[in-house]
Design an enzyme around this catalytic site. Structure first.
Site, PDB file in Angstrom:
ATOM      1  N   SER A  35       0.816  -1.217   0.000  1.00  0.00           N
ATOM      2  CA  SER A  35       0.000   0.000   0.000  1.00  0.00           C
ATOM      3  C   SER A  35       0.848   1.266   0.000  1.00  0.00           C
ATOM      4  O   SER A  35       0.320   2.378   0.023  1.00  0.00           O
ATOM      5  CB  SER A  35      -0.910   0.012   1.234  1.00  0.00           C
ATOM      6  OG  SER A  35      -1.752  -1.106   1.218  1.00  0.00           O
ATOM      7  N   HIS A  47       2.020  -5.162   9.006  1.00  0.00           N
ATOM      8  CA  HIS A  47       0.830  -5.467   8.199  1.00  0.00           C
ATOM      9  C   HIS A  47      -0.142  -6.347   8.993  1.00  0.00           C
ATOM     10  O   HIS A  47      -1.118  -6.829   8.434  1.00  0.00           O
ATOM     11  CB  HIS A  47       1.240  -6.203   6.918  1.00  0.00           C
ATOM     12  CG  HIS A  47       2.209  -5.434   6.072  1.00  0.00           C
ATOM     13  ND1 HIS A  47       2.013  -4.122   5.712  1.00  0.00           N
ATOM     14  CD2 HIS A  47       3.392  -5.797   5.507  1.00  0.00           C
ATOM     15  CE1 HIS A  47       3.038  -3.720   4.967  1.00  0.00           C
ATOM     16  NE2 HIS A  47       3.887  -4.710   4.836  1.00  0.00           N
ATOM     17  N   PHE A  93       9.760   8.528  -5.047  1.00  0.00           N
ATOM     18  CA  PHE A  93       9.955   7.179  -5.597  1.00  0.00           C
ATOM     19  C   PHE A  93      11.355   7.042  -6.207  1.00  0.00           C
ATOM     20  O   PHE A  93      12.088   6.094  -5.909  1.00  0.00           O
ATOM     21  CB  PHE A  93       8.867   6.883  -6.639  1.00  0.00           C
ATOM     22  CG  PHE A  93       9.035   5.551  -7.299  1.00  0.00           C
ATOM     23  CD1 PHE A  93       8.547   4.399  -6.708  1.00  0.00           C
ATOM     24  CD2 PHE A  93       9.702   5.441  -8.513  1.00  0.00           C
ATOM     25  CE1 PHE A  93       8.707   3.152  -7.315  1.00  0.00           C
ATOM     26  CE2 PHE A  93       9.875   4.209  -9.122  1.00  0.00           C
ATOM     27  CZ  PHE A  93       9.378   3.066  -8.517  1.00  0.00           C
TER      28      PHE A  93
HETATM   29  P1  A3P Z   1       4.300  -0.783  -7.127  1.00  0.00           P
HETATM   30  O1  A3P Z   1       4.643  -2.222  -7.033  1.00  0.00           O
HETATM   31  O2  A3P Z   1       2.929  -0.553  -7.714  1.00  0.00           O
HETATM   32  O3  A3P Z   1       5.335   0.026  -7.807  1.00  0.00           O
HETATM   33  P2  A3P Z   1       4.835  -1.331   0.368  1.00  0.00           P
HETATM   34  O4  A3P Z   1       5.777  -0.259   0.726  1.00  0.00           O
HETATM   35  O5  A3P Z   1       3.604  -1.334   1.222  1.00  0.00           O
HETATM   36  O6  A3P Z   1       5.511  -2.650   0.292  1.00  0.00           O
HETATM   37  O7  A3P Z   1       4.286  -0.980  -1.088  1.00  0.00           O
HETATM   38  C1  A3P Z   1       5.127  -1.025  -2.211  1.00  0.00           C
HETATM   39  C2  A3P Z   1       4.492  -0.211  -3.296  1.00  0.00           C
HETATM   40  O8  A3P Z   1       4.626   1.177  -2.965  1.00  0.00           O
HETATM   41  C3  A3P Z   1       5.179  -0.402  -4.636  1.00  0.00           C
HETATM   42  O9  A3P Z   1       4.175  -0.213  -5.627  1.00  0.00           O
HETATM   43  C4  A3P Z   1       6.189   0.731  -4.616  1.00  0.00           C
HETATM   44  O10 A3P Z   1       6.669   1.102  -5.878  1.00  0.00           O
HETATM   45  C5  A3P Z   1       5.372   1.835  -3.980  1.00  0.00           C
HETATM   46  N1  A3P Z   1       6.238   2.854  -3.386  1.00  0.00           N
HETATM   47  C6  A3P Z   1       7.280   2.661  -2.548  1.00  0.00           C
HETATM   48  N2  A3P Z   1       7.886   3.837  -2.284  1.00  0.00           N
HETATM   49  C7  A3P Z   1       7.215   4.779  -2.969  1.00  0.00           C
HETATM   50  C8  A3P Z   1       7.379   6.198  -3.109  1.00  0.00           C
HETATM   51  N3  A3P Z   1       8.348   6.839  -2.489  1.00  0.00           N
HETATM   52  N4  A3P Z   1       6.493   6.852  -3.898  1.00  0.00           N
HETATM   53  C9  A3P Z   1       5.511   6.196  -4.533  1.00  0.00           C
HETATM   54  N5  A3P Z   1       5.320   4.854  -4.451  1.00  0.00           N
HETATM   55  C10 A3P Z   1       6.161   4.154  -3.684  1.00  0.00           C
END
Ligand code: A3P
Length: 280
Positions: free
Chosen positions: A54, A103, A227
């Protein structure tokens, strides 16, 4: 408690841990999963709670920057404060204020979180992007040992057959807990809102955590936790895949989308949660 394999719809297997009727990723420290209820909690602990994929890494980073005032990016990953992943003695030795993340469902966490009224940043992301993200993540990480196909994954995932169970159960339980404990300090954030206007959202976090950072600092933190920057600096590359809203359109077939939308209507009929599947 046991380490088991579950099959997707095509018979490909995923390794996971099962404990007390719930399933978790095949993490190394089983005690961290089975003893989570006994973890000593501090008054000033901050919790990031989210269903996996998320954007937990993003919000953990934002909260950590706000709390520490740090203006230099490092390679530290959110695993450092992840309750079910870290050895418990390491979580216990973290300095205060701790920015923890998990989680686990709220009702499975140490009861002191509710008693001490710890601050909780609760993050929701639309489940179509969540399932795409989790599918790619499971295929990319060795501990799942998973090589299955998307069409054999999506529906089983949405029905809650894999680790951490169903997205619906997670968000509905959280909604219920917020109703049961209306005084619990929870700031609910949406991944899509963060993408749309990071400054607006990080201001809310700054206020909620009472970190008092300046407007200039907030802009700097947005950049550090962007990101691109995290993908470049952080150690666990596989997490930073695309970071977009609406990538699910590249994965869902028309039939899968119809199946999903019906399931969503059924499961969320009594919920006030509103998620956005696109930003347009
Ligand atoms: P995607 O796989 O759609 O790229 P979590 O941190 O809960 O494990 O979630 C990972 C998801 O959040 C991934 O999505 C990842 O790319 C995205 N994510 C992680 N850091 C991010 C950031 N700084 N900005 C936007 N999305 C980010």
């Amino acid at each position: 408690m046991s380490r088991v394999t579950v099959e997707d719809a095509g018979g490909d297997t995923i390794w996971q841990i099962e404990h007390d009727g719930n399933s978790y990723p095949n993490f190394p420290h089983i005690d961290s999963i089975t003893n989570i209820h006994n973890l000593p909690i501090r008054d000033d602990d901050i919790f990031i709670c989210a269903y996996p994929k998320s954007g937990t890494h993003w919000i953990w980073e934002v909260a950590r920057l706000l709390v520490t005032g740090q203006t230099i990016q490092d390679s530290v990953e959110k695993g450092v404060g992840m309750l079910e992943y870290m050895p418990q003695e390491e979580v216990t030795s973290l300095p205060s204020p701790r920015v923890l993340n998990t989680h686990f469902k709220l009702k499975l966490l140490p009861v002191d979180i509710l008693k001490k009224r710890c601050k909780i940043l609760y993050l929701i992301r639309n489940p179509k992007d969540v399932v795409v993200s989790y599918y790619n993540y499971m295929r990319g990480l060795p501990h799942y040992k998973y090589t299955g196909r998307w069409e054999n994954y999506m529906q089983y995932f949405m029905l809650g057959k894999f680790s951490y169970g169903s997205w619906f159960d997670y968000v509905l339980e959280f909604e219920d807990m917020k109703r049961t404990y209306p005084d619990l300090p929870v700031l609910t954030l949406h991944y899509e809102d963060l993408k749309e206007d990071p400054l607006r959202e990080i201001r809310k976090v700054n206020e909620f955590l009472e970190t008092g950072r300046s407007a200039e600092f907030l802009l700097e933190a947005i950049e550090l936790a962007s990101f691109d920057n995290m993908k470049q600096k952080k150690s666990q590359r596989v997490t930073y895949r695309k970071g977009e809203v609406g990538d699910w359109k590249n994965w869902f077939t028309v039939a899968q989308n119809e199946w999903f939308d019906q399931l969503y209507r059924d499961k969320m009929a009594d919920s006030d949660i509103k998620v956005r599947f696109t930003l347009t």
